[in-house]
Design a protein around this motif. Structure first.
Motif, mmCIF file in Angstrom:
data_model
loop_
_atom_site.group_PDB
_atom_site.id
_atom_site.type_symbol
_atom_site.label_atom_id
_atom_site.label_comp_id
_atom_site.label_asym_id
_atom_site.label_seq_id
_atom_site.Cartn_x
_atom_site.Cartn_y
_atom_site.Cartn_z
ATOM 1 N N LEU A 72 -5.640 11.470 1.292
ATOM 2 C CA LEU A 72 -5.951 10.041 1.193
ATOM 3 C C LEU A 72 -7.158 9.824 0.288
ATOM 4 C CD1 LEU A 72 -5.539 8.952 4.934
ATOM 5 C CD2 LEU A 72 -3.884 8.714 3.070
ATOM 6 N N SER A 94 -8.712 6.734 0.239
ATOM 7 C CA SER A 94 -9.470 5.618 0.796
ATOM 8 C C SER A 94 -10.718 6.130 1.521
ATOM 9 C CB SER A 94 -8.611 4.818 1.778
ATOM 10 O OG SER A 94 -9.404 3.895 2.498
ATOM 11 N N VAL A 98 -10.900 4.506 5.201
ATOM 12 C CA VAL A 98 -10.076 5.101 6.263
ATOM 13 C C VAL A 98 -10.643 6.455 6.678
ATOM 14 C CG1 VAL A 98 -7.816 6.113 6.773
ATOM 15 C CG2 VAL A 98 -7.961 3.887 5.661
ATOM 16 N N HIS A 155 -3.302 4.879 7.972
ATOM 17 C CA HIS A 155 -2.744 4.623 6.642
ATOM 18 C C HIS A 155 -1.276 4.205 6.739
ATOM 19 C CE1 HIS A 155 -2.047 5.129 2.333
ATOM 20 N NE2 HIS A 155 -0.974 5.839 2.636
ATOM 21 N N GLN A 156 -0.503 4.921 7.538
ATOM 22 C CA GLN A 156 0.916 4.595 7.676
ATOM 23 C C GLN A 156 1.123 3.232 8.328
ATOM 24 O OE1 GLN A 156 3.513 6.162 6.477
ATOM 25 N NE2 GLN A 156 2.356 7.899 5.652
ATOM 26 N N CYS A 176 -0.934 0.649 8.281
ATOM 27 C CA CYS A 176 -1.306 -0.403 7.333
ATOM 28 C C CYS A 176 -0.196 -0.630 6.308
ATOM 29 C CB CYS A 176 -2.615 -0.042 6.634
ATOM 30 S SG CYS A 176 -4.084 -0.257 7.669
ATOM 31 N N GLU A 177 0.393 0.455 5.830
ATOM 32 C CA GLU A 177 1.508 0.306 4.882
ATOM 33 C C GLU A 177 2.680 -0.414 5.527
ATOM 34 O OE1 GLU A 177 3.045 3.674 2.897
ATOM 35 O OE2 GLU A 177 1.528 3.622 1.323
ATOM 36 N N ILE A 222 -5.854 -2.145 2.943
ATOM 37 C CA ILE A 222 -7.004 -1.348 3.372
ATOM 38 C C ILE A 222 -8.212 -1.765 2.547
ATOM 39 C CG2 ILE A 222 -7.963 0.985 3.501
ATOM 40 C CD1 ILE A 222 -5.112 1.996 3.929
#
Length: 316
Positions: free
Chosen positions: A203, A205, A208, A242-243, A245-246, A252
């Motif tokens: 990742l 980000s 995150v 992350h998943q 949010c997607e 994010i």
């Protein structure tokens, strides 16, 4: 007991430099582990799960081109399972012979000159540990109807123990400690854990990764928690957040600060709590004297991380 091979100071330093490039936040521990095994010593690594103990050993054995033979210490690890056994079908046909003996992990490591890595060492039965003591002291072991097996010079026994877990464990004798070096391995610092999470998740980000590491480290400091989560919890929290949010179409925040600001979107922070509950609730172990749940503890950690701490840092 001999060292792995004749090593000049600059040779060992070169090995250390190669391994250090692969292991995050473990410079001191790498020095001490590498020095111990290069000097021909067996070793106990004492620390909670997820503190890179096996990563260190895999890196060393890979660099030296020898196997790392992993075995889990538990009540089922009898001396027979550890040493090996004769193949029953072949015994019926051929009687006992060295040819129909199936090597156990101890003999496998001795013959190959590898490291025998015993996880949860203090969960193994006493007679099994006694078998290891013989191998440590003599570097040989005698198996009935097989003969005496002599270990290759690079053979080592490395054991790990979790000091926070007392269920089903036994107290190791002074004979064990007298034959082994000991190193306490604690958690890495927060910067090293963020680097680990970034590497393991891929990742990019900062938000995150920083939040996942922050809440995971807070589980180790909470008064109600006997043992908090390892960095594996931070890895899973980051991936799940992350998943989610997607999947939910949540943007994010593009924020490079380590500490969360006051104005993080509520849809992001609420999603992060969901990720924490799934990734961390099974990884924290509460004190026996508290009357709360893992979910309540995580909600409290989430509130402090995303709401109370930012408000205290920036009053008004």
């Amino acid at each position: 007991m001999t060292s792995l091979r004749p090593l000049e100071t600059h040779g060992l330093a070169a090995i250390r430099a190669r391994i250090a490039a692969e292991v995050v936040g473990r410079d001191r521990e790498l020095d001490l582990v590498l020095a111990a095994v290069a000097a021909g010593r067996d070793l106990i690594l004492e620390g909670p799960p997820g503190t890179s103990k096996s990563t260190l050993l895999r890196s060393i054995t890979a660099d030296w081109g020898i196997p790392l033979v992993l075995v889990e210490g538990n009540a089922d690890l009898t001396p027979g399972r550890l040493v090996g056994h004769h193949n029953p079908a072949r015994v019926l046909r051929e009687d006992y012979s060295p040819d129909n003996f199936v090597d156990g992990p101890l003999i496998e490591a001795m013959r190959a000159g590898g490291f025998l890595y015993v996880e949860e060492f203090n969960r193994a039965p006493e007679d099994t540990i006694d078998t290891l003591l013989t191998a440590m002291a003599e570097r040989t072991i005698t198996v009935p109807r097989v003969g005496t097996i002599t270990a290759q010079p690079s053979f080592r026994i490395v054991a790990s123990m979790n000091p926070f877990d007392n269920v089903g464990t036994t107290r190791l004798s002074t004979s064990v400690y007298d034959r082994m070096c000991r190193l306490v391995v604690d958690y890495q610092d927060d910067a090293a854990e963020r680097e680990i999470v970034s590497r393991r998740t891929g990742l990019t980000s900062t938000r995150v990764v920083a939040d996942a590491v922050g809440v995971t480290r807070d589980t180790r400091r909470h008064d109600a928690v006997r043992q908090g989560s390892s960095v594996r919890g931070a890895i899973d929290t980051a991936l799940l957040a992350h998943q989610l949010c997607e999947m939910r179409g949540i943007t994010i925040p593009a924020d490079d600060d380590i500490a969360p600001p006051r104005d993080l979107p509520s849809d992001y922070t609420a999603t992060f709590l969901d990720a924490m509950q799934v990734a961390l609730s099974g990884r924290i172990h509460l004190d026996d004297t508290v009357f709360t749940t893992a979910e309540q503890v995580l909600a409290e950690i989430w509130q402090n991380h995303f709401l109370l701490a930012p408000a205290a840092a920036e009053p008004g």
